[in-house]
Design a protein around this motif. Structure first.
Motif, short mmCIF file in Angstrom:
data_model
loop_
_atom_site.label_atom_id
_atom_site.label_comp_id
_atom_site.label_asym_id
_atom_site.label_seq_id
_atom_site.Cartn_x
_atom_site.Cartn_y
_atom_site.Cartn_z
N TYR A 106 0.85 -1.19 0.00
CA TYR A 106 0.00 0.00 0.00
C TYR A 106 0.88 1.24 0.00
CZ TYR A 106 -3.65 -3.29 1.25
OH TYR A 106 -4.51 -4.35 1.24
N PHE A 107 0.42 2.25 -0.74
CA PHE A 107 1.12 3.52 -0.85
C PHE A 107 0.10 4.64 -0.68
CE2 PHE A 107 2.52 0.50 -4.13
CZ PHE A 107 3.84 0.28 -3.76
N HIS A 108 0.56 5.80 -0.20
CA HIS A 108 -0.33 6.95 -0.19
C HIS A 108 0.11 7.91 -1.29
CE1 HIS A 108 2.41 9.87 1.76
NE2 HIS A 108 2.89 8.79 2.36
N SER A 109 -0.82 8.75 -1.69
CA SER A 109 -0.57 9.62 -2.83
C SER A 109 -1.49 10.83 -2.74
CB SER A 109 -0.86 8.83 -4.12
OG SER A 109 -0.75 9.65 -5.25
N ALA A 110 -1.16 11.85 -3.51
CA ALA A 110 -2.11 12.92 -3.74
C ALA A 110 -3.15 12.39 -4.71
CB ALA A 110 -1.39 14.13 -4.33
N LYS A 111 -4.23 13.12 -4.87
CA LYS A 111 -5.32 12.66 -5.74
C LYS A 111 -5.09 12.95 -7.22
CE LYS A 111 -9.03 12.55 -2.38
NZ LYS A 111 -10.35 13.07 -2.01
N SER A 112 -3.99 13.63 -7.53
CA SER A 112 -3.67 13.89 -8.94
C SER A 112 -2.16 13.99 -9.09
CB SER A 112 -4.35 15.17 -9.42
OG SER A 112 -3.83 16.29 -8.73
N GLY A 113 -1.70 13.86 -10.32
CA GLY A 113 -0.27 13.98 -10.60
C GLY A 113 0.21 12.90 -11.55
N PRO B 69 -7.38 15.22 1.10
CA PRO B 69 -6.50 15.16 -0.08
C PRO B 69 -5.84 13.80 -0.30
CG PRO B 69 -5.36 16.25 1.71
CD PRO B 69 -6.77 15.96 2.20
N LEU B 70 -6.17 12.82 0.55
CA LEU B 70 -5.48 11.53 0.54
C LEU B 70 -6.03 10.58 -0.52
CD1 LEU B 70 -3.50 9.51 1.99
CD2 LEU B 70 -5.48 8.83 3.35
N CYS B 71 -5.11 9.96 -1.22
CA CYS B 71 -5.42 8.86 -2.14
C CYS B 71 -4.58 7.67 -1.68
CB CYS B 71 -5.05 9.25 -3.57
SG CYS B 71 -5.30 7.95 -4.78
N MET B 72 -5.20 6.50 -1.61
CA MET B 72 -4.47 5.29 -1.24
C MET B 72 -4.43 4.35 -2.44
SD MET B 72 -3.16 5.51 1.75
CE MET B 72 -2.61 3.82 1.94
N LEU B 73 -3.27 3.73 -2.61
CA LEU B 73 -3.04 2.80 -3.72
C LEU B 73 -2.74 1.42 -3.16
CD1 LEU B 73 -0.62 5.11 -5.72
CD2 LEU B 73 -3.08 4.84 -6.08
N GLU B 74 -3.24 0.40 -3.84
CA GLU B 74 -2.98 -0.99 -3.47
C GLU B 74 -2.27 -1.67 -4.64
OE1 GLU B 74 -6.14 -4.01 -1.99
OE2 GLU B 74 -5.83 -4.36 -4.14
N MET B 75 -1.18 -2.37 -4.33
CA MET B 75 -0.48 -3.13 -5.37
C MET B 75 -0.68 -4.61 -5.09
SD MET B 75 3.50 -2.89 -6.52
CE MET B 75 4.08 -3.69 -8.00
N ARG B 76 -1.38 -5.27 -6.00
CA ARG B 76 -1.53 -6.73 -5.94
C ARG B 76 -0.24 -7.33 -6.48
NH1 ARG B 76 -4.79 -8.06 -10.12
NH2 ARG B 76 -3.02 -8.98 -11.16
N ILE B 77 0.33 -8.26 -5.76
CA ILE B 77 1.61 -8.84 -6.13
C ILE B 77 1.40 -10.02 -7.08
CG2 ILE B 77 3.67 -10.02 -5.26
CD1 ILE B 77 3.28 -8.36 -2.65
N ALA C 106 -6.23 0.84 4.90
CA ALA C 106 -4.90 0.90 4.27
C ALA C 106 -4.04 2.00 4.89
CB ALA C 106 -5.05 1.11 2.76
N ILE C 107 -4.61 3.20 5.09
CA ILE C 107 -3.80 4.30 5.66
C ILE C 107 -3.46 4.00 7.12
CG2 ILE C 107 -5.75 5.80 6.30
CD1 ILE C 107 -2.23 6.88 5.09
N ARG D 50 0.52 2.87 11.24
CA ARG D 50 1.09 2.04 12.31
C ARG D 50 2.53 1.65 12.02
NH1 ARG D 50 -4.19 0.24 12.46
NH2 ARG D 50 -3.83 -1.55 11.11
N LYS D 51 2.86 1.50 10.73
CA LYS D 51 4.25 1.17 10.38
C LYS D 51 5.18 2.33 10.70
CE LYS D 51 7.41 -0.02 6.68
NZ LYS D 51 7.59 -0.47 5.32
N TYR D 52 4.79 3.54 10.33
CA TYR D 52 5.69 4.69 10.45
C TYR D 52 5.61 5.40 11.79
CZ TYR D 52 7.04 3.91 5.70
OH TYR D 52 7.54 3.32 4.58
#
Length: 166
Positions: free
Chosen positions: A53-60, A139-147, A112-113, A118-120
């Motif tokens: 999981y990663f966090h991101s802005a909602k655009s870019g 402003p938060l966007c969360m991304l999930e990467m399926r492996i 996810a966030i 909790r990790k950081y």
């Protein structure tokens, strides 16, 4: 579909690979960018044993690239000790290949966030984490990467050192 690693002796076990992903604090996400140029960006992340999981802005640039092509790789370097007298480094790293999606569901996004938080900030209270998430929620966007595929590799010198300890 995915290439086999040539130097199989240097391949990390599944357990060692997962440990690298759990301990890492930063990695580099590589995407297909604008006009065929690769786009690689360092990111904080969390690995929950199944997904990243990663966090991101909602655009870019990152989100534009993901929307164009959700396939990605993510690299975490666990160790990279320079050994000048040997003209090398003693490294350990992991590369994950997978597919990224934007998490749209609010409950899934919050889960996810919270994993990332909790990790950081493992010493923070539940209330402190809740305040931080609420403060940055809009402003938060969360991304999930399926492996889809993952490999870990370490320098042959580290492999030999482990063999000597046995």
């Amino acid at each position: 579909m995915f290439r086999e690693m040539r130097r199989k002796k240097q391949l990390l076990s599944a357990e060692e690979t997962a440990a690298v992903l759990r301990r890492g604090s930063c990695g580099v996400l590589a995407l297909a960018g604008d006009e065929g140029y690769p786009y690689a960006v360092p990111l904080s992340y969390v690995f929950d044993g199944d997904k990243l999981y990663f966090h991101s802005a909602k655009s870019g640039h990152k989100l534009d690239a993901i929307r164009q092509n959700p396939r990605a790789s993510f690299c975490v370097v666990d160790q990279d000790k320079l050994v000048p007298e040997e003209y090398t480094s003693y490294f350990r790293s992991v590369i994950v290949f997978g597919t990224i999606r934007v998490i749209e569901d609010a409950a899934e996004k919050r889960a996810a966030i919270e994993k990332l938080g909790r990790k950081y900030a493992p010493q923070d209270t539940a209330e402190g984490l809740q305040r931080a998430v609420d403060r940055d929620w809009e402003p938060l966007c969360m991304l999930e990467m399926r492996i889809d595929h993952v490999t870990g590799k370490e320098a042959i010198e580290l492999v030999r050192a482990k063999e000597q300890k046995k």
